[in-house]
Enzyme design. Structure first.
Site, mmCIF file in Angstrom:
data_model
loop_
_atom_site.group_PDB
_atom_site.id
_atom_site.type_symbol
_atom_site.label_atom_id
_atom_site.label_comp_id
_atom_site.label_asym_id
_atom_site.label_seq_id
_atom_site.Cartn_x
_atom_site.Cartn_y
_atom_site.Cartn_z
ATOM 1 N N GLY A 101 65.410 62.510 114.561
ATOM 2 C CA GLY A 101 64.153 62.106 113.153
ATOM 3 C C GLY A 101 64.431 63.064 112.183
ATOM 4 N N HIS A 102 65.731 63.477 111.871
ATOM 5 C CA HIS A 102 66.074 64.436 110.971
ATOM 6 C C HIS A 102 65.682 64.198 109.673
ATOM 7 C CE1 HIS A 102 69.481 62.031 109.987
ATOM 8 N NE2 HIS A 102 69.512 62.839 108.965
ATOM 9 N N GLY B 238 62.701 62.499 108.863
ATOM 10 C CA GLY B 238 61.278 62.518 108.883
ATOM 11 C C GLY B 238 60.707 63.844 108.432
ATOM 12 N N MET B 239 59.326 63.771 108.132
ATOM 13 C CA MET B 239 58.745 65.107 107.698
ATOM 14 C C MET B 239 58.926 66.118 108.615
ATOM 15 S SD MET B 239 54.847 65.628 106.438
ATOM 16 C CE MET B 239 53.979 65.388 108.110
ATOM 17 N N LEU C 205 67.553 54.696 117.865
ATOM 18 C CA LEU C 205 66.971 55.403 118.974
ATOM 19 C C LEU C 205 66.079 54.341 119.922
ATOM 20 C CD1 LEU C 205 65.528 58.736 117.588
ATOM 21 C CD2 LEU C 205 68.114 58.293 118.844
ATOM 22 N N SER D 18 51.183 64.841 119.661
ATOM 23 C CA SER D 18 50.240 64.850 118.641
ATOM 24 C C SER D 18 49.021 65.103 119.263
ATOM 25 C CB SER D 18 49.940 63.494 118.006
ATOM 26 O OG SER D 18 48.875 63.191 117.480
ATOM 27 N N SER D 19 48.009 65.647 118.497
ATOM 28 C CA SER D 19 46.670 66.209 118.944
ATOM 29 C C SER D 19 45.661 64.968 119.186
ATOM 30 C CB SER D 19 46.072 67.028 117.638
ATOM 31 O OG SER D 19 45.847 66.279 116.575
ATOM 32 N N CYS D 20 46.423 63.641 118.969
ATOM 33 C CA CYS D 20 45.463 62.406 119.428
ATOM 34 C C CYS D 20 45.429 62.229 120.838
ATOM 35 C CB CYS D 20 45.822 61.266 118.420
ATOM 36 S SG CYS D 20 47.598 60.604 119.010
ATOM 37 N N TYR E 212 49.199 54.816 120.197
ATOM 38 C CA TYR E 212 50.224 55.747 119.987
ATOM 39 C C TYR E 212 49.915 56.847 120.926
ATOM 40 C CZ TYR E 212 51.866 59.585 117.049
ATOM 41 O OH TYR E 212 52.709 60.788 116.532
ATOM 42 N N LYS F 79 52.496 59.171 123.550
ATOM 43 C CA LYS F 79 52.583 60.721 123.310
ATOM 44 C C LYS F 79 52.438 61.295 124.703
ATOM 45 C CE LYS F 79 54.201 61.153 119.297
ATOM 46 N NZ LYS F 79 55.933 61.580 119.099
ATOM 47 N N PRO G 295 51.190 69.112 117.774
ATOM 48 C CA PRO G 295 50.748 69.604 116.455
ATOM 49 C C PRO G 295 49.370 68.971 116.199
ATOM 50 C CG PRO G 295 52.404 67.980 116.323
ATOM 51 C CD PRO G 295 52.547 68.280 117.791
ATOM 52 N N LEU H 220 49.766 67.222 110.254
ATOM 53 C CA LEU H 220 50.688 67.652 109.500
ATOM 54 C C LEU H 220 50.615 67.098 108.238
ATOM 55 C CD1 LEU H 220 53.486 67.924 112.403
ATOM 56 C CD2 LEU H 220 52.148 69.718 111.725
ATOM 57 N N HIS I 18 48.828 58.948 106.395
ATOM 58 C CA HIS I 18 47.892 59.800 106.788
ATOM 59 C C HIS I 18 47.022 60.393 105.636
ATOM 60 C CE1 HIS I 18 50.644 60.346 110.367
ATOM 61 N NE2 HIS I 18 49.370 60.259 111.033
ATOM 62 N N ARG J 118 46.472 59.274 95.915
ATOM 63 C CA ARG J 118 45.306 58.581 95.083
ATOM 64 C C ARG J 118 44.821 59.412 94.055
ATOM 65 N NH1 ARG J 118 40.810 56.611 99.212
ATOM 66 N NH2 ARG J 118 43.085 56.141 100.264
#
Length: 325
Positions: free
Chosen positions: A13-14, A16-17, A44, A110-112, A139, A143, A166, A169, A182, A190
Site C-alpha cells: 500500500g505504498h 496510499g497516505m 493484493l 482502525s479505531s472503528c 470495514y 479490520k 490508528p 489520520l 474522510h 471544501r
C-alpha cells in the site's frame, strides 16, 4: 532493538497516505532495501499473485498498510466492497508472508474496531465488548479479522505479527473526493474551493458536536516503525496473546465544529459555518487511550493546527493530481 538497515522491508500500500508515509520514514532512518509493488504489478486481491511476489523476493519485514478506506458516505454506499476487499488483502498478504517464512509483520487497523458506545478514551480491551457503529461495521469487522489473523498466526505458528490501531489520520497523499473522503480532506477541499469562489458560507455535514481525535500521518508512520522495531519481549510484556493490538493516537480530541473553525483559519476562509443536521454524525466520540503506546516509549509530536497547515500546503501544491476518487 538493534536496527538492521539491510533488512528487506515490504510496504504493502505504498501509494496510499499511510504507506507512503511509512516509506518516507524508513528512508529517513536509512533503510536500504524497501520493496514496493503497484497495483498493476501485484493485485493484493489475487492470492496467487501475492504468493508469487513473496516467493520471488527476499522479504524480512512487512508493513501491511494496503486497504480500501473512506468516510461515512463511502462506507454506507459500498459496504460489500469494504468488507470483501479488506478481508482479501489482509488474508492474502498475511498467509503469503507466513508461507514465505517472514517472521515480522505489522498490520494497520482502525479505531472503528471499537464499539460505538465504548467507554472513552477507548482502551485496547474494549475490542468485541459491544455493538459497532452501523455506518462502517463491514470495514470494522474486516479490520478486527486482521487483528485476529495476526494473533492466530502468532499462536499457531510462533510468528511475530503485530497490530496498530490508528485514530483518524490525515496528511499528504490523502483522498480528496468530496463525498468518499474522510472529514479532514473533504472539509479542507471544501474550504479551499469556497475561498476561491468567494463563498459566504461553508456547510459541514452533521451537527458539529461529535468529538474526534486526529493524527498526522507522519506521526503514524513514526509510531508504526517504533512498534515494529520493539524487542519481542518488550512488545509482549505490554500486550497479551489475545489482545495484541496497540492504539496509536494523540490522546486529545476536538469537536467537528472546532475542527472546522481551525480549517477555516488555515485556509483563510472568513465566511460563515453552517451545519447540516440531516446528515449522519456517526459515533458521538472516538478518543483513543494511548497509555500503552506511551509506556512503550512513543507519543505524537505534531499538533493539529501545525499538521493541518502541512496537509493544506501539500494539497495546494498537488491539487492537479491529488487523489479525488
Amino acid at each position: 532493538m538493534v536496527r538492521d538497515l539491510n533488512q528487506a522491508v515490504f510496504v504493502a500500500g505504498h501509494r496510499g497516505m499511510v504507506g507512503s508515509a511509512i516509506v518516507r520514514r524508513l528512508k529517513a532512518l536509512g533503510y536500504t532495501h524497501i520493496l514496493v509493488a503497484a497495483h498493476d504489478e501485484v493485485d493484493l486481491l489475487d492470492q496467487a499473485a501475492v504468493q508469487s511476489f513473496f516467493n520471488t523476493n527476499r522479504i524480512d519485514q512487512v508493513y501491511l498498510a494496503a486497504a480500501k478506506v473512506g468516510g461515512i458516505h463511502a462506507n454506507n454506499s459500498y459496504p460489500a466492497d469494504f468488507i470483501y476487499q479488506n478481508l482479501m488483502i489482509e488474508a492474502n498478504v498475511i498467509q503469503a508472508a507466513h508461507q514465505a517464512g517472514v517472521q515480522k509483520l505489522l498490520f494497520l487497523g482502525s479505531s472503528c474496531i471499537y464499539p460505538k458506545h465504548a467507554e472513552q478514551p477507548m482502551r485496547e480491551d474494549a475490542l468485541l465488548t459491544g455493538i459497532l457503529e452501523p455506518t462502517n461495521e463491514p470495514y470494522a469487522i474486516a479490520k478486527i479479522a486482521g487483528i485476529k489473523l495476526c494473533e492466530s498466526y502468532n499462536r499457531q505458528h510462533g510468528r511475530d505479527y503485530r497490530s496498530v490501531m490508528p485514530t483518524n489520520l490525515y496528511g499528504p497523499h490523502d483522498n480528496y473526493h468530496p463525498q468518499n473522503s474522510h472529514v479532514i480532506p473533504a472539509l479542507l477541499r471544501r474550504f479551499h474551493e469556497a475561498v476561491q469562489r468567494g463563498d459566504e458560507e461553508v456547510v459541514i455535514w452533521g451537527s458539529g458536536k461529535p468529538m474526534r481525535e486526529f493524527l498526522h500521518v507522519d506521526d503514524m508512520a513514526a509510531a508504526s516503525v517504533h512498534v515494529m522495531e520493539l524487542e519481542s519481549a518488550t512488545y509482549q510484556a505490554n500486550t497479551q496473546p489475545m489482545l495484541s493490538h496497540i492504539n496509536v493516537g494523540t490522546g486529545v480530541d476536538c469537536s467537528i465544529r472546532e475542527l472546522a473553525e481551525t480549517l477555516a483559519k488555515v485556509t483563510g476562509f472568513a465566511g460563515r459555518l453552517g451545519f447540516d443536521a440531516s446528515k449522519p454524525d456517526g459515533t458521538p466520540r472516538k478518543l483513543m487511550d494511548v497509555s500503552r503506546l506511551k509506556a512503550l516509549g512513543w507519543q505524537a509530536s505534531i499538533g493539529l493546527e501545525e499538521g493541518l497547515r502541512d496537509a493544506y500546503r501539500w494539497y495546494v501544491e498537488n491539487v492537479e493530481h491529488a487523489r479525488m476518487h
